[in-house]
Design an enzyme around this catalytic site. Sequence first.
Site, mmCIF file in Angstrom:
data_model
loop_
_atom_site.group_PDB
_atom_site.id
_atom_site.type_symbol
_atom_site.label_atom_id
_atom_site.label_comp_id
_atom_site.label_asym_id
_atom_site.label_seq_id
_atom_site.Cartn_x
_atom_site.Cartn_y
_atom_site.Cartn_z
ATOM 1 N N SER A 245 2.969 -6.677 4.469
ATOM 2 C CA SER A 245 2.021 -5.570 4.516
ATOM 3 C C SER A 245 1.941 -5.142 5.971
ATOM 4 C CB SER A 245 0.649 -6.027 4.045
ATOM 5 O OG SER A 245 0.119 -6.938 4.981
ATOM 6 N N LYS A 246 1.218 -4.073 6.200
ATOM 7 C CA LYS A 246 1.117 -3.588 7.570
ATOM 8 C C LYS A 246 0.629 -4.692 8.492
ATOM 9 C CE LYS A 246 0.474 1.286 7.328
ATOM 10 N NZ LYS A 246 -0.468 2.370 7.374
ATOM 11 N N ARG A 247 -0.307 -5.467 7.977
ATOM 12 C CA ARG A 247 -0.851 -6.524 8.822
ATOM 13 C C ARG A 247 0.105 -7.701 8.947
ATOM 14 N NH1 ARG A 247 -5.126 -8.701 6.377
ATOM 15 N NH2 ARG A 247 -5.001 -7.225 4.664
ATOM 16 N N ARG A 248 1.011 -7.829 7.995
ATOM 17 C CA ARG A 248 1.910 -8.979 8.021
ATOM 18 C C ARG A 248 3.351 -8.541 8.231
ATOM 19 N NH1 ARG A 248 -1.460 -11.267 4.186
ATOM 20 N NH2 ARG A 248 -0.405 -10.124 2.559
#
Length: 464
Positions: A245-248
Amino acid sequence: MTQKIRTRIAPSPTGFLHLGTARTALFSWAFARHFGGEFVLRIEDTDVARSTQASVEQILEAMQWLGLDYDEGPFYQMQRLERYQAIAEQLVADGKAYRCYCTPEELDAMREAQKARGEKTGYDGRWRPEPGKVLPPIPDGVKPVIRFRNPADGDVTWNDLVKGPISISNREIDDLIIVRPDGVPTYNFAVVVDDWDMDITHVFRGDEHVNNTPWQINIFRALGAPLPQFGHVPVILGDDGLKLSKRRGAVSVTAYEEMGYLPEAMLNYLARLGWSHGDDELFTREQLVAWFDGEHLSKSPAQWDAAKLAWVNAQYMKHADDARLAGLAAGQLRRKGLVVEDGQVSPAMTALFKDRCTTTVDLADWLAMYFGPVAASEEDRAHHLTEAVKPALAALAARLAEVAWEKTAINQAIKDTIHEHGLKMPQLAIPVRVLVCGRAQTPSVDAVLSLFDRATVIERLQSF
Ligand code: GLU
């Protein structure tokens, strides 16, 4: 005559080209190239509210950076609205699609009632024409959608190129909307019309689309269109086993360019995420094309491994052309805010440092000492710049003012200085590095110094 293989990638321009789509693009591209076929780029921009031109440009840039050249396109779905509408009308005329006048409120109420009864939610077919059925009166002021009249019974079965045989019962799927009230087609409809019109023979895409495929197959059949083969590629998971994901870690493909990765390394690394050719980890794009025949695609999710990508990139860095690396390093130095003219980073500089670098950002970190001031850590200064070595540094500065400015002569000047002052090589070479390079470890000091201009070296030696 055997059929010409045609594949496509069909990104939605609602964000950057992320890693999963880039990998699917790569597989589709390699498959087409392997069989001497064609690869098409289609921009699926029917989500008008979320599609942006910036995203389109970013997608095109990422494709170009990775070297995924396409034979046709980019096609834009929003430029093909008339075609979808004409096909939808044809389906309505043939009794294979119909207008539905349900309002959003009615659909909500339908869903709530189904939930309350503990039933599966979905469209209940109230506007679906059946022999002998009386349809509700057409309400005023409601713009209808067009729904596909999905077969009520039977199974949809296909032999997935990645997952093997898949079968889904038509009872599981409802009559999906194919054209919205504003005349814009939905994904599942536009994709079929396009894959048909564009003669796509093999569809590779992420396995989040597996549940869409039965609808699409039914629409192909309703249109009398030949079915492509489908291959649903499992997701890429993050280092932590969770979805990217964007955060990961799921940043855009072009962000990797900024982070100093080489496109050929990225291509090599992406290809190995969910595909293998024996134990081969490093291969050229030509080898990939020669090997990629749609076999050996993994059924299980691939795991993003930043350390492996770094390793792959480091291997490509070692073999990359020095003049090319010089251009890339110059770009990275400018990103760091240093003023670097074209041609100022020399191939000799990149040749000297590239073996110790994972990325072109690392390379720029090394080369920054040639383009701006350096500052060694307090610790290095305290440890290596002792009063005892000061006279030797001054003597070396004086010698370097006289010698020919090349590696051998610089080496001789250093040797003469250590003999004169009764030092061992590291006792002088390390303080020289700390002063001139801002760090205690570098490749061989004569080579490193020879790439500076003489005045800078002398000035830095005298700065202690
Ligand atoms: N626009 C869809 C996506 O980006 C394409 C899916 C497909 O390849 O059919 O997921």
